[in-house]
Motif scaffolding. Structure first.
Motif, mmCIF file in Angstrom:
data_model
loop_
_atom_site.group_PDB
_atom_site.id
_atom_site.type_symbol
_atom_site.label_atom_id
_atom_site.label_comp_id
_atom_site.label_asym_id
_atom_site.label_seq_id
_atom_site.Cartn_x
_atom_site.Cartn_y
_atom_site.Cartn_z
ATOM 1 N N PHE A 60 0.835 -1.201 0.000
ATOM 2 C CA PHE A 60 0.000 0.000 0.000
ATOM 3 C C PHE A 60 0.869 1.251 0.000
ATOM 4 N N GLU A 61 1.906 1.254 0.808
ATOM 5 C CA GLU A 61 2.775 2.417 0.881
ATOM 6 C C GLU A 61 3.546 2.630 -0.418
ATOM 7 N N GLU A 62 4.009 1.562 -1.028
ATOM 8 C CA GLU A 62 4.699 1.688 -2.312
ATOM 9 C C GLU A 62 3.754 2.246 -3.376
ATOM 10 N N LYS A 63 2.506 1.808 -3.337
ATOM 11 C CA LYS A 63 1.518 2.295 -4.312
ATOM 12 C C LYS A 63 1.173 3.760 -4.022
ATOM 13 N N SER A 64 1.199 4.137 -2.760
ATOM 14 C CA SER A 64 0.925 5.530 -2.384
ATOM 15 C C SER A 64 1.993 6.466 -2.957
ATOM 16 N N ILE A 65 3.234 6.002 -2.931
ATOM 17 C CA ILE A 65 4.312 6.807 -3.518
ATOM 18 C C ILE A 65 4.083 6.970 -5.016
ATOM 19 N N GLU A 66 3.644 5.889 -5.652
ATOM 20 C CA GLU A 66 3.328 5.953 -7.083
ATOM 21 C C GLU A 66 2.212 6.973 -7.325
ATOM 22 N N ALA A 67 1.204 6.962 -6.452
ATOM 23 C CA ALA A 67 0.087 7.898 -6.590
ATOM 24 C C ALA A 67 0.558 9.338 -6.430
ATOM 25 N N TYR A 68 1.483 9.545 -5.477
ATOM 26 C CA TYR A 68 1.996 10.897 -5.255
ATOM 27 C C TYR A 68 2.749 11.398 -6.490
ATOM 28 N N LYS A 69 3.530 10.497 -7.081
ATOM 29 C CA LYS A 69 4.269 10.872 -8.292
ATOM 30 C C LYS A 69 3.316 11.218 -9.436
ATOM 31 N N GLU A 70 2.154 10.548 -9.464
ATOM 32 C CA GLU A 70 1.167 10.799 -10.522
ATOM 33 C C GLU A 70 0.329 12.042 -10.250
ATOM 34 N N GLY A 71 0.516 12.648 -9.082
ATOM 35 C CA GLY A 71 -0.248 13.836 -8.746
ATOM 36 C C GLY A 71 -1.668 13.548 -8.311
ATOM 37 N N LEU A 72 -1.909 12.332 -7.816
ATOM 38 C CA LEU A 72 -3.259 11.953 -7.412
ATOM 39 C C LEU A 72 -3.621 12.446 -6.021
ATOM 40 N N LEU A 73 -2.640 12.889 -5.254
ATOM 41 C CA LEU A 73 -2.948 13.406 -3.921
ATOM 42 C C LEU A 73 -2.104 14.646 -3.640
ATOM 43 N N GLY A 74 -2.677 15.542 -2.856
ATOM 44 C CA GLY A 74 -2.005 16.793 -2.566
ATOM 45 C C GLY A 74 -1.275 16.754 -1.236
ATOM 46 N N GLY A 75 -0.653 17.858 -0.888
ATOM 47 C CA GLY A 75 0.073 17.932 0.381
ATOM 48 C C GLY A 75 1.329 17.086 0.361
ATOM 49 N N SER A 76 1.703 16.591 1.509
ATOM 50 C CA SER A 76 2.913 15.773 1.632
ATOM 51 C C SER A 76 2.543 14.327 1.895
ATOM 52 N N LEU A 77 3.448 13.415 1.576
ATOM 53 C CA LEU A 77 3.245 11.993 1.863
ATOM 54 C C LEU A 77 4.393 11.523 2.749
ATOM 55 N N HIS A 78 4.039 10.966 3.911
ATOM 56 C CA HIS A 78 5.033 10.502 4.875
ATOM 57 C C HIS A 78 4.965 8.973 4.927
ATOM 58 N N PRO A 79 5.860 8.291 4.242
ATOM 59 C CA PRO A 79 5.794 6.812 4.134
ATOM 60 C C PRO A 79 6.028 6.107 5.480
ATOM 61 N N TYR A 80 5.402 4.942 5.593
ATOM 62 C CA TYR A 80 5.516 4.110 6.796
ATOM 63 C C TYR A 80 6.460 2.933 6.545
ATOM 64 N N ILE A 81 7.080 2.903 5.383
ATOM 65 C CA ILE A 81 7.916 1.763 4.994
ATOM 66 C C ILE A 81 9.079 1.565 5.975
ATOM 67 N N GLY A 82 9.164 0.354 6.517
ATOM 68 C CA GLY A 82 10.197 0.010 7.495
ATOM 69 C C GLY A 82 9.642 -0.163 8.897
ATOM 70 N N GLN A 83 8.421 0.306 9.134
ATOM 71 C CA GLN A 83 7.851 0.253 10.481
ATOM 72 C C GLN A 83 6.637 -0.685 10.556
ATOM 73 N N GLU A 84 6.443 -1.509 9.529
ATOM 74 C CA GLU A 84 5.222 -2.320 9.408
ATOM 75 C C GLU A 84 5.011 -3.298 10.561
ATOM 76 N N ALA A 85 6.091 -3.758 11.161
ATOM 77 C CA ALA A 85 5.961 -4.784 12.208
ATOM 78 C C ALA A 85 5.275 -4.228 13.452
ATOM 79 N N VAL A 86 5.402 -2.927 13.697
ATOM 80 C CA VAL A 86 4.780 -2.334 14.885
ATOM 81 C C VAL A 86 3.260 -2.404 14.766
ATOM 82 N N ALA A 87 2.727 -1.866 13.664
ATOM 83 C CA ALA A 87 1.274 -1.862 13.482
ATOM 84 C C ALA A 87 0.725 -3.283 13.410
#
Length: 330
Positions: A33-60
Motif C-alpha cells: 500500500f505504501e509503495e503504491k501511495s508513492i506511485e500515486a503521489y508521483k502521478e499527482g493523485l494526492l495533494g500535500g505531503s506523503l510521509h511513508p511508513y515503509i520500514g515500520q510495518e511490524a509495529v502496526a
C-alpha cells in the motif's frame, strides 16, 4: 519500577501456519500500500505531503493482533499502516487519499486526517502528538461506560518532547485508564536525530516517570511485538491501568516523499535495511520452518493484486460535489 525489555525465545516464534500467514499477509499489505501511495503521489493523485511508513510495518501488525474492531485508535500522518492493521479497506483508504467520495471521510480528510468510527479510528493527525490526548479521552470514555474497550495511540519519538504528551501520560496514570501508548522510535524527529534533543537512552523512561508500566521492544520483529501486544492488551483490558511501549524501529525512506536525507548516512540506512521487518520475518520463517517459499510468494502475489485493484478502483471514484463540503461537519 524498571523498564521491561522484551526478550524472545524459541517458543515465541512457534505460531501456527495460519497465524504466520496472517502476519505475512499484513506486513506485505502495508508495504504494498505504501509503495503504491508513492506511485500515486508521483502521478499527482494526492495533494500535500506523503510521509511513508515503509520500514515500520511490524509495529502496526504486531500491536493490532489482539485489538478488537471496537477498540479506539489514534495515529499520525504516517498512519495508513495502523489503519490497515486495524482492518481498514485499502480501496476506501486510497479513495480518501485521492479526495474522492468513496473515501472514509468522503474525501474531506485526505491522507493526513483519515477517520472512521466503526473501526474505532478516531483520526490520523497532522499535528505532532495531537492524537495522544484524544486517545486518552477515548480511554476515559471506555472506563466511564465500562464497555471493555481499550484505546491505543501511535506517535513518534519527537512527540515525547511535546507538553501535551506529558499531560496525557499523567492523566492516564492518575485515572488508571485502559490506555496503550506506542512510541515508534525511528530515531528521527523529522530531520533531527532524537539523540540531539533527548538525553534518555530509552524513551520508555518517560513512561516510568509517570509510574506507568513501560516496555522496550524490537519494533522490526513482528513476533516480538505480537508477544508484547498479547500481554499488554489483556493487562490493560482487565483494568490495570495504562502501559507505555517504546518500539525501536527505523523508517527506510525519508521523513516525507522528496526528502533529501542529508541528515543521515547511506551506511546507516543500509545497516537498518539488513534488519527491516520483512527480512526479519523471512529469517524467522526459515529458522522455524513456518512457511514455504511458495506459500509466501502466493500470498505476496495475491495481496499485491488486491492492492493494485483497490488503487485502480479508487482512481475511478468521483470527486465529492460542492454540497458535500457542508455535510458531516461539526
Amino acid at each position: 519500577m524498571e523498564i521491561n525489555f522484551i526478550q524472545t525465545n524459541d517458543s515465541d516464534y512457534e505460531v501456527t501456519k495460519d497465524e504466520a500467514k496472517a502476519l505475512w499477509r499484513k506486513l506485505i499489505e502495508i508495504r504494498s500500500f505504501e509503495e503504491k501511495s508513492i506511485e500515486a503521489y508521483k502521478e499527482g493523485l494526492l495533494g500535500g505531503s506523503l510521509h511513508p511508513y515503509i520500514g515500520q510495518e511490524a509495529v502496526a501488525t504486531g500491536m493490532s493482533a489482539f485489538l478488537n474492531e471496537s477498540d479506539y485508535m489514534t495515529t499520525t500522518y504516517r498512519g495508513r499502516g495502523h489503519a490497515l492493521a486495524k482492518k481498514a479497506d485499502p480501496f476506501k483508504l486510497f479513495a480518501e487519499m485521492f479526495g474522492r467520495i468513496d473515501g472514509y471521510c468522503k474525501g474531506k480528510g485526505g491522507p493526513m486526517h483519515i477517520a472512521n468510527s466503526k473501526l474505532g479510528m478516531l483520526g490520523a493527525n497532522g499535528i505532532v502528538a495531537g492524537g495522544i490526548p484524544i486517545a486518552v479521552g477515548a480511554a476515559l470514555t471506555a472506563k466511564t461506560l465500562k464497555n471493555n474497550h481499550v484505546a491505543i495511540t501511535y506517535f513518534g519519538d519527537g512527540s515525547t518532547n511535546q507538553g501535551v504528551f506529558h499531560e496525557a501520560l499523567n492523566l492516564a496514570a492518575v485515572l488508571k485508564l485502559p490506555m496503550i501508548f506506542v512510541c515508534e522510535n525511528n530515531l528521527y524527529s523529522e530531520m533531527t536525530p532524537i539523540s540531539d534533543s533527548v538525553l534518555n537512552e530509552h524513551l520508555a523512561e518517560r513512561g516510568l516517570a509517570y509510574r506507568i508500566l513501560s516496555y522496550v521492544v524490537d519494533g522490526n520483529d513482528v513476533f516480538a511485538v505480537r508477544k508484547l501486544a498479547k500481554e499488554v492488551t489483556a493487562f490493560v483490558r482487565e483494568g490495570n491501568g495504562p502501559v507505555f511501549i517504546e518500539a525501536k524501529t527505523y523508517r527506510l525512506l525519508g521523513h516525507m516523499f522528496g526528502d533529501t536525507e542529508i541528515y543521515r548516512t547511506k551506511e546507516e540506512v543500509a545497516s537498518w535495511k539488513e534488519k527491516e521487518p520483512l527480512i526479519q520475518f523471512k529469517q524467522a520463517v526459515e529458522k522455524y520452518n513456518l512457511l514455504t517459499e511458495d506459500e509466501m510468494l502466493a500470498i505476496e502475489n495475491e495481496v499485491k493484486a488486491s492492492i493494485d485493484n483497490a488503487f485502480e478502483r479508487a482512481k475511478l471514484s468521483e470527486q465529492p460535489s460542492l454540497e458535500e463540503v457542508f455535510t458531516d461537519v461539526y
